[in-house]
Structures are given as structure tokens and as C-alpha cells.
Write a protein that holds these residues in place. Structure first.
Motif, PDB file in Angstrom:
ATOM      1  N   ARG A  57      36.709  -9.614 -29.464  1.00 54.97           N
ATOM      2  CA  ARG A  57      37.715  -8.481 -29.643  1.00 54.97           C
ATOM      3  C   ARG A  57      38.482  -8.666 -31.068  1.00 54.97           C
ATOM      4  O   ARG A  57      38.605  -9.887 -31.436  1.00 54.97           O
ATOM      5  N   GLY A  58      38.975  -7.487 -31.730  1.00 54.35           N
ATOM      6  CA  GLY A  58      39.473  -7.740 -32.964  1.00 54.35           C
ATOM      7  C   GLY A  58      39.897  -6.375 -33.625  1.00 54.35           C
ATOM      8  O   GLY A  58      39.509  -5.425 -33.078  1.00 54.35           O
ATOM      9  N   PHE A  59      40.167  -6.419 -34.934  1.00 54.04           N
ATOM     10  CA  PHE A  59      40.463  -5.307 -35.837  1.00 54.04           C
ATOM     11  C   PHE A  59      39.871  -5.757 -37.284  1.00 54.04           C
ATOM     12  O   PHE A  59      39.721  -6.735 -37.501  1.00 54.04           O
ATOM     13  N   TRP A  60      39.926  -4.665 -38.035  1.00 53.71           N
ATOM     14  CA  TRP A  60      39.699  -4.774 -39.528  1.00 53.71           C
ATOM     15  C   TRP A  60      40.970  -4.779 -40.157  1.00 53.71           C
ATOM     16  O   TRP A  60      41.496  -3.634 -39.814  1.00 53.71           O
ATOM     17  N   MET A  61      41.102  -5.369 -41.082  1.00 50.82           N
ATOM     18  CA  MET A  61      42.231  -5.300 -42.309  1.00 50.82           C
ATOM     19  C   MET A  61      41.406  -4.770 -43.539  1.00 50.82           C
ATOM     20  O   MET A  61      40.747  -5.550 -44.041  1.00 50.82           O
ATOM     21  N   SER A  99      40.394  -0.161 -35.784  1.00 50.48           N
ATOM     22  CA  SER A  99      39.558  -0.848 -34.842  1.00 50.48           C
ATOM     23  C   SER A  99      38.656   0.300 -34.375  1.00 50.48           C
ATOM     24  O   SER A  99      38.945   1.174 -34.372  1.00 50.48           O
ATOM     25  N   SER A 100      37.606  -0.366 -33.634  1.00 50.77           N
ATOM     26  CA  SER A 100      36.913   0.636 -32.820  1.00 50.77           C
ATOM     27  C   SER A 100      37.859   1.485 -31.689  1.00 50.77           C
ATOM     28  O   SER A 100      37.566   2.729 -31.531  1.00 50.77           O
ATOM     29  N   LYS A 101      38.987   0.827 -31.341  1.00 41.05           N
ATOM     30  CA  LYS A 101      39.684   1.498 -30.248  1.00 41.05           C
ATOM     31  C   LYS A 101      40.563   2.616 -31.020  1.00 41.05           C
ATOM     32  O   LYS A 101      40.621   3.754 -30.589  1.00 41.05           O
ATOM     33  N   THR A 102      41.033   2.335 -32.234  1.00 41.41           N
ATOM     34  CA  THR A 102      42.062   3.117 -32.906  1.00 41.41           C
ATOM     35  C   THR A 102      41.358   4.385 -33.337  1.00 41.41           C
ATOM     36  O   THR A 102      41.451   5.229 -33.347  1.00 41.41           O
ATOM     37  N   ILE A 103      39.901   4.182 -33.857  1.00 38.51           N
ATOM     38  CA  ILE A 103      39.292   5.144 -34.268  1.00 38.51           C
ATOM     39  C   ILE A 103      38.806   6.232 -33.055  1.00 38.51           C
ATOM     40  O   ILE A 103      38.710   7.280 -33.343  1.00 38.51           O
ATOM     41  N   ALA A 104      38.500   5.664 -32.046  1.00 43.91           N
ATOM     42  CA  ALA A 104      38.252   6.517 -30.804  1.00 43.91           C
ATOM     43  C   ALA A 104      39.450   7.291 -30.471  1.00 43.91           C
ATOM     44  O   ALA A 104      39.312   8.508 -30.039  1.00 43.91           O
ATOM     45  N   ALA A 105      40.641   6.842 -30.511  1.00 44.42           N
ATOM     46  CA  ALA A 105      41.785   7.263 -29.868  1.00 44.42           C
ATOM     47  C   ALA A 105      42.171   8.354 -30.881  1.00 44.42           C
ATOM     48  O   ALA A 105      42.929   9.540 -30.716  1.00 44.42           O
ATOM     49  N   GLU A 106      41.946   8.242 -32.145  1.00 45.17           N
ATOM     50  CA  GLU A 106      42.221   8.957 -33.087  1.00 45.17           C
ATOM     51  C   GLU A 106      41.304  10.238 -33.542  1.00 45.17           C
ATOM     52  O   GLU A 106      41.284  11.150 -34.407  1.00 45.17           O
ATOM     53  N   GLU A 139      40.034 -11.552 -35.829  1.00 46.96           N
ATOM     54  CA  GLU A 139      39.560 -11.896 -34.242  1.00 46.96           C
ATOM     55  C   GLU A 139      40.767 -11.891 -33.464  1.00 46.96           C
ATOM     56  O   GLU A 139      41.705 -12.548 -33.755  1.00 46.96           O
ATOM     57  N   ARG A 140      40.757 -11.130 -32.167  1.00 43.40           N
ATOM     58  CA  ARG A 140      41.864 -11.315 -31.159  1.00 43.40           C
ATOM     59  C   ARG A 140      41.157 -11.527 -29.974  1.00 43.40           C
ATOM     60  O   ARG A 140      41.375 -10.523 -29.090  1.00 43.40           O
ATOM     61  N   PRO A 141      40.586 -12.632 -29.813  1.00 36.29           N
ATOM     62  CA  PRO A 141      39.726 -12.463 -28.111  1.00 36.29           C
ATOM     63  C   PRO A 141      40.429 -12.526 -27.067  1.00 36.29           C
ATOM     64  O   PRO A 141      39.689 -11.981 -26.043  1.00 36.29           O
ATOM     65  N   GLN A 142      41.737 -12.725 -27.354  1.00 38.07           N
ATOM     66  CA  GLN A 142      42.555 -12.925 -25.831  1.00 38.07           C
ATOM     67  C   GLN A 142      43.245 -11.419 -25.875  1.00 38.07           C
ATOM     68  O   GLN A 142      43.844 -11.522 -24.762  1.00 38.07           O
ATOM     69  N   ALA A 143      43.400 -10.666 -26.712  1.00 41.39           N
ATOM     70  CA  ALA A 143      44.028  -9.504 -26.554  1.00 41.39           C
ATOM     71  C   ALA A 143      43.300  -8.158 -25.829  1.00 41.39           C
ATOM     72  O   ALA A 143      43.185  -7.236 -26.468  1.00 41.39           O
ATOM     73  N   ARG A 144      43.581  -8.448 -24.486  1.00 38.95           N
ATOM     74  CA  ARG A 144      42.537  -7.324 -23.568  1.00 38.95           C
ATOM     75  C   ARG A 144      43.625  -6.136 -23.672  1.00 38.95           C
ATOM     76  O   ARG A 144      42.753  -5.206 -23.576  1.00 38.95           O
ATOM     77  N   LYS A 145      44.713  -6.177 -23.749  1.00 32.52           N
ATOM     78  CA  LYS A 145      45.346  -4.959 -23.408  1.00 32.52           C
ATOM     79  C   LYS A 145      46.396  -4.514 -24.562  1.00 32.52           C
ATOM     80  O   LYS A 145      47.160  -3.788 -24.408  1.00 32.52           O
TER      81      LYS A 145
END
Length: 379
Positions: free
Chosen positions: A108-112, A132-139, A89-95
Motif C-alpha cells: 500500500r502507498g501513493f506517489w508524490m 494513488s490507484s485509489k484516488t485515480i479510480a475515485a476521480e 509506502e504506507r503498508p498499515q494504512a488500510r482505511k
């Protein structure tokens, strides 16, 4: 109390030159002292000013890739290889570019994805991948492709050893890839709202049903009509639900392997609860993964030392065939109650310097045996 752990001897076995090994040992020892991945907190535990130490860590991460060193911990003598993802979890990592939204759709967070080999109810890490959902979408990728990408690095190392995977991996695309590559597998079924379907050789539906205390085997059934697997269902008394496992191994062996693998989930608890796995604030994904790899190297070393310390303080574990009358006086429930890492980092203990040095020396010998498989080890 000898809580200070010198990592230099261990790091010299991993890194190719002495200067890099010394830097890695300094950072690793600071990680153990801080129990955190925040660069500022790690730097505060290093020699010199915090600002100078922070810069030394940054230079190290630019010049060295601990992720490549982590692969050297693949144990050739392991019976099987484990792949397991965990949420960070990275709840404060908005950017932060690599941080997305976790399964609950809110946090917010990512998977290892951790790849490891078993060691005394825990695991020795040998590889990692983050997404993460963001890196999957970007790639323009998917979680499944990330799984295949990580496991592809293991194919040449695994040989005939089975890959032991949890429910996140029970999907057709990965199964087809494993079959095509000739990789043995033991995978727990995901029996959620849309459980997988199986057919027997006559084309009849296989019903996944059993009662508490019962074991059911379905050999040679077809997963979604495309991959032939063996199924075993186990419902141990005291568990809320049954365990179903599919494999291309003999079903009894697959069930035994997975039941042993379930104990290794404690590894993630140790990493998060004792070493601060979730306390990281890197802005760049590459640096974040390098810090994670450094933590996993440190964890492997501390695990070996802690297990030797546990044996020394509480005796060897009780073996099923032993009678109570022949068990050494200090062997018993305390050995089972605490992990070696917990005893090493959290408990109060004291040993004469000579005994402590012997414990660390034995751990270094086990570490060398993992790196150089010609030397036998007790994995």
C-alpha cells in the motif's frame, strides 16, 4: 556543536506575515529535530506540552497552505525544470482514502510527483502533487491526467526552459500536450517489455541499438508516427544498460542535460533517509500534502545551509580543469562523498559561533536570491 538551526529568518521570506512565519519556523525546526512527519513526533519536539503543540500544528494546517508557498521557490535562473515521481509506502494504512496499491501490486502507498529546479547535484523543490490507484479510480482519472495537471501549473513559469522527465513520462498523450503548449522537453525513454517505436523521414523503423561506450544520434524521427523528436542514445562504460533520451532540443544538449539530472535522484534519498519523508500518518490527503510541502520547504533551507557547511569543512569541489597541486588541502573526496544535508544532520562537527552564523547568513542570502531572481545566485 551548533546543530540548532533557526528557521525564522528564512520563513519570514516565504510567509506574508510575521505571526505565520513564527509558527512555520517553530514547526519546521521541530521537523528537523524529529526527522519525521508524524504529527505526534513533531509536536514532541516543540515548546510546551505535546497535546498543546499537536493542536497548534493542526490549527496551522487549517489556516495556512504551504503548498502555495512552495511555488515561490521556483528558481528563475534555473537552466531546466525537473519532474520526478517517487513511491511513498504506507503498508498499515488500510482505511486511508488516498492510499492505494503501488506498482508491485502488493504494498500500500501513493506517489508524490515532485517538481524542482537543480542545485549542486540536488534539487530545490517548487511544487508537488500526490495520487494513488485509489484516488485515480475515485476521480475516474488516470496517472497521465495527474501528470498533465501538475505540469500545467508550471507552463507559465517554465518559458523556454526544458522540462526534464524520467521514464514514467514517456507516453504519447503527455508529449502531444507539451508540443501543443510549446514546452521544451527532455524525456528518457521507457524501454521495457513494449519499447516505443520511431520512424525516420522515409518511414523506416529506427533501431534503438548501440554498444557500451558508444553514443548514437537519430535527428528528426517520429515518435509513434505523430511527434517529431530528436533521439540520442548514450551507453557509458560501467552502466548495465544504455540511456535513450528524446527531446525537441539539439540531441547533444538533451543528452548532457539528462546526464546531469540523473545525479538529482539523491534528493529523494535525502528526503526519505535523513528527513523521514515516509513517516507520515495523516488521514486526510490535503493535510498530508500540506505537511509534505512544509517538509520540502524545510529541506530546501537545510540543503542550502548544509552545502555551505560542506564547503566550509571540506573546501570547494574539485574542478576538472584544476591540477591536483593547486587544490586546497581540505578539498577532495570527502566533499564528494557526503551531501551537505548529511553533514549538517548526521556528522559530528563543531564551529565557533561566528563561523556558524556566517554560514547561515550566506544560506539566507542564497535563499533570498531564489525568491527574488534579480539577485544572482550560483544555481
Amino acid at each position: 556543536m551548533h546543530k540548532y538551526i533557526s528557521l525564522l529568518g528564512f520563513m519570514r521570506q516565504i510567509f506574508d506575515d510575521d505571526r505565520t512565519a513564527r509558527k512555520a519556523a517553530e514547526i519546521g525546526e521541530a521537523m528537523l529535530a524529529a526527522r519525521s512527519l508524524w504529527l505526534s513526533e513533531v509536536a514532541a519536539k516543540m515548546h510546551g506540552s505535546g497535546a498543546a503543540s499537536y493542536k497548534r500544528i493542526q490549527r496551522f494546517l487549517r489556516q495556512v497552505d504551504p503548498r502555495a508557498m512552495l511555488w515561490r521557490l521556483f528558481c528563475e535562473q534555473a537552466e531546466y525544470v525537473i519532474g520526478d515521481p517517487t513511491e511513498i509506502e504506507r503498508p498499515q494504512a488500510r482505511k486511508t482514502d488516498y492510499v492505494g496499491i503501488l506498482k508491485d501490486g502488493k504494498i500500500r502507498g501513493f506517489w508524490m510527483l515532485l517538481l524542482a529546479t537543480p542545485y549542486r547535484g540536488r534539487a530545490i523543490p517548487c511544487g508537488l502533487l500526490t495520487y494513488s490507484s485509489k484516488t485515480i479510480a475515485a476521480e475516474l482519472s488516470s496517472r497521465n491526467r495527474n501528470h498533465v495537471r501538475a505540469l500545467s501549473e508550471l507552463k507559465d513559469l517554465v518559458g523556454e526552459r526544458p522540462l526534464v522527465l524520467d521514464r514514467e513520462f514517456s507516453y504519447l498523450e503527455l508529449l502531444l500536450d507539451l508540443v501543443e503548449e510549446g514546452v521544451n522537453f527532455v524525456i528518457r525513454l521507457n524501454l521495457g517489455s513494449h519499447p516505443p517505436r520511431f520512424w525516420d523521414a522515409e518511414g523506416r523503423d529506427v533501431v534503438l541499438a548501440l554498444s557500451p561506450g558508444e553514443t548514437v544520434i537519430h535527428p528528426g524521427v517520429w515518435y509513434k508516427g505523430k511527434v517529431c523528436v530528436n533521439l540520442i542514445g548514450i551507453w557509458k562504460k560501467g552502466l548495465a544498460e544504455p540511456l535513450w533520451v528524446m527531446s525537441n532540443l539539439e540531441p547533444e544538449r538533451a543528452g548532457q542535460i539528462y546526464l546531469v539530472r540523473m545525479k538529482i535522484e539523491q534528493t529523494f534519498r535525502d528526503l526519505k533517509g535523513l528527513l523521514g519523508l515516509t513517516r507520515l500518518m495523516n488521514k486526510q490527503q490535503e493535510k498530508m500534502e500540506k505537511m509534505l510541502a512544509m517538509l520540502l520547504l524545510v529541506y530546501a533551507i537545510a540543503l542550502l545551509i548544509g552545502e555551505n557547511l560542506r564547503d566550509h569543512l571540506y573546501g570547494l569541489p574539485i574542478q576538472p580543469q584544476e591540477r591536483v597541486a593547486v587544490i586546497p588541502p581540505k578539498t577532495g573526496q570527502k566533499w564528494r562523498r557526503y551531501s551537505g544535508l548529511f553533514i549538517l544532520l548526521k556528522q559530528k562537527w563543531w564551529l565557533p559561533p561566528r563561523e556558524w552564523q556566517a554560514i547561515v547568513k550566506d544560506a539566507l542570502a542564497s535563499f533570498v536570491a531564489i525568491l527574488h531572481p534579480s539577485v544572482l545566485t550560483h544555481v
